[in-house]
Structure formats: C-alpha cells, structure tokens
Design an enzyme around this catalytic site. Structure first.
Site, PDB file in Angstrom:
ATOM      1  CE1 TYR A  56     -39.162 -24.666  12.458  1.00 17.74           C
ATOM      2  CE2 TYR A  56     -40.437 -26.218  11.142  1.00 17.74           C
ATOM      3  CZ  TYR A  56     -39.247 -25.560  11.409  1.00 17.74           C
ATOM      4  OH  TYR A  56     -38.142 -25.794  10.612  1.00 17.74           O
ATOM      5  CG  HIS A 141     -34.460 -28.247  14.193  1.00 18.95           C
ATOM      6  ND1 HIS A 141     -35.654 -27.786  14.691  1.00 18.95           N
ATOM      7  CD2 HIS A 141     -34.129 -27.382  13.194  1.00 18.95           C
ATOM      8  CE1 HIS A 141     -36.034 -26.718  14.026  1.00 18.95           C
ATOM      9  NE2 HIS A 141     -35.115 -26.450  13.118  1.00 18.95           N
TER      10      HIS A 141
END
Length: 330
Positions: A56, A141
């Site tokens: 992110y 992830h």
C-alpha cells in the site's frame, strides 16, 4: 466492546477493523495530517484493529499507520500487515505508482517473494517502517500466482514465527475464495482475510470457503463489504471491484438501497452487518481516507438492522434463500 478470538490464537478483535490502504494514497493523495486524523477518528469510534501492507503506497501506509499508532496504548489494539512483496529501492524515481493504484512517487519496485527468507525480510522491513515493537497478525498477501511457494515456504515460516511468539496469529489475504479454501484445508491458519467475495452483491465465499472455515475453526475477516464503493453510494459513476459498475449491478444496488430505506436503514449499515450472518466471520474491514469516513463506519456498524429487512431482501430475490443472515445467526 465484544471481541472474538481469531482461530485458535490468543488474538482477539472487535467487529470493525480499519483498512489502511487509502492512507497509502490509494488512487488519490491523502496528506500526513489527514492520515493521522483518520486513524484517531477510527480509534474514537471504537476501532482497535488496524490493517496495512507493504504494497500500500510502497510502504507509505505502514509508515503513516505506525506514526499514528505510536501515540496510542500498544496493548489495546491489534495490528496486521502482510508478506509476499518485498520493496526494493530504485536508483532514481521513475514517475508515479498509479499503475499499481497508488498516487506516490515510484521510489521502489515490488518483488514477489514467498520464500522463508522473504517472509523474515518482509516482517523486519515492516517493523522498521511501522516503528513499532511487534506485529500481531501477518497475512500471506495475494499469492495467486505463487501458491506452491506460499504453501511450502512462506506458510511454514509464518508458522515458526507464531510458535516462537513473534506473531500472535497468521493468515492469508486475497480477493478470491478458492485458494484460501485450499490453505484452510492444508494448513493451520488462524484467519482468512477475504476481500470483496462476501457482500450483499457477491456471495462467492459461501460456496466453499466460509463453511470450511467454520468447520475447521478458522476465522474470517471480510474486506470489501462495499465492493469498492457501489454499496456505499450507488451512483452512476460508482465502482464495483475498482472498475465502473455494470448497469445491472448498479440497478441491483439501487434496489437494495430502496429496500433498506423502507426499513429505515442506510445501505452502508446493512452492507457492514450482512457478513456477520455467517458464524465464521469475526470482523469486517473498511478502508477510510478521512476522519469522516472512519467515524461513519463506526456509526454504521452500530446501527440496529431489523430482522424484517433480511426477510424482505430474500422475498424480493435480492439475496438468495440459502444465504445466512444476522437474523438466522442470532
């Protein structure tokens, strides 16, 4: 605040988590002050579970979230981040990172790495960016194209860190339900973070993953309950899974909104409460890029949703008959 334990771990979470992808400048910039204010607004709304990832904003989300959380009592919140992408500095800035969805300078490149060493390096780098002493929960992830390495190398590394007490809980976070179901069958995960696949508009997670998780005692955190915006505000320009919503889904979302309004319930509140109909669901995760959005999520999840609303949605075929609702779970 009622909390639930994640799997068989000692980590407990409340019903609402703050997703910090927007604090990494997801699509559009957020300044440092607003990022900190957003975290503090979530805290004021009762949120004690915060989720981020190196992906992110090329680490910006972790840095901002860590800076805000350092002002708060460490024993009172749960922090999760993710492994699988290592950030490697570039010799020079090469434009921006918008191709990957973040309005930040392209100072680093992401390198997929689900090796055991990659997991250790990722955790170490995340701790440095966060400026905190520990991470409570780490997710694999998006190992969509790296399933075997994630299963045979990254997962055992996380399992060892959990056994050593470095991590309190471990999980997998994805935008699909099929591969997480395999991990639930073949490993000893505590939690699955399922994004966008168990909502008022998309119940694909119910086909296998959610029943399997309930059977094996694995908790599920549901992200993407608004399907990237359509269920928050079904306007013509609203997005579904981060692209312009198809006309039929927009019409369905508007009908959901009308039925909710007839019962005196904002669509956002129904979208937040819906996943809790399934016993495997421990929490919902909502991204916010402003204090107002964080406060609104806290307000919406606390609103009572009458049993009659769920019955009405099924009667109108806006929810399948077999989908469990909070009414049926009570």
């Amino acid at each position: 605040m009622t909390t639930r334990r994640l799997g068989r771990s000692t980590v407990r979470v409340g019903p609402l988590a703050l997703g910090a992808a927007p604090l990494g400048n997801l699509f559009t910039p957020v300044d440092d002050t607003r990022a900190a204010q957003t975290v503090h607004a979530a805290w004021a709304a009762g949120v004690r579970h915060f989720d981020t990832a190196p992906h992110y904003g090329l680490g910006l989300s972790e840095r901002r979230l860590g800076a805000a959380l350092r002002e708060l009592p460490r024993a009172e919140y749960v922090l999760s981040t993710k492994v699988g992408r290592l950030l490697e500095p570039l010799p020079r800035v090469r434009g921006d990172d918008l191709a990957d969805g973040f309005a930040v300078p392209a100072t680093h490149r992401r390198r997929w790495d689900f090796s055991a060493d990659g997991v250790l390096r990722s955790i170490e780098a995340s701790l440095e960016r966060l400026g905190l002493d520990r991470i409570d929960l780490a997710y694999l992830h998006d190992p969509d194209d790296h399933a075997e390495q994630a299963l045979t190398a990254a997962y055992p590394a996380l399992e060892r860190l959990r056994a050593e007490g470095v991590l309190g809980a471990i999980g997998i976070g994805m935008n699909q339900a099929e591969l997480p179901a395999r991990f639930v069958r073949e490993t000893d995960l505590d939690v699955v973070l399922l994004a966008g696949r168990y909502s008022l508009l998309d119940q694909r997670g119910l086909a296998e993953l959610l029943p399997l998780a309930a059977e094996r005692g694995v908790s599920v955190v549901i992200g993407g309950v608004f399907n990237s915006g359509l269920l928050a505000d079904p306007r013509p320009e609203a997005t579904f899974d981060y692209t312009t919503a198809p006309a039929e889904l927009l019409a369905r979302a508007r009908e959901l909104q009308r039925v909710c309004a007839a019962h005196g319930v904002p669509l956002r509140a129904a979208a937040l409460r819906f996943p809790f109909g399934h016993p495997a669901v421990a929490a919902v995760l909502v991204g916010a890029r402003s204090p107002a959005e964080a406060a609104d999520a806290g307000d919406m999840i606390d609103l009572p949703v009458p049993d009659a609303l769920w019955a009405d949605l099924k009667e109108r075929k806006l929810l399948p008959d077999q989908v469990p609702t909070p009414k049926e779970a009570d």
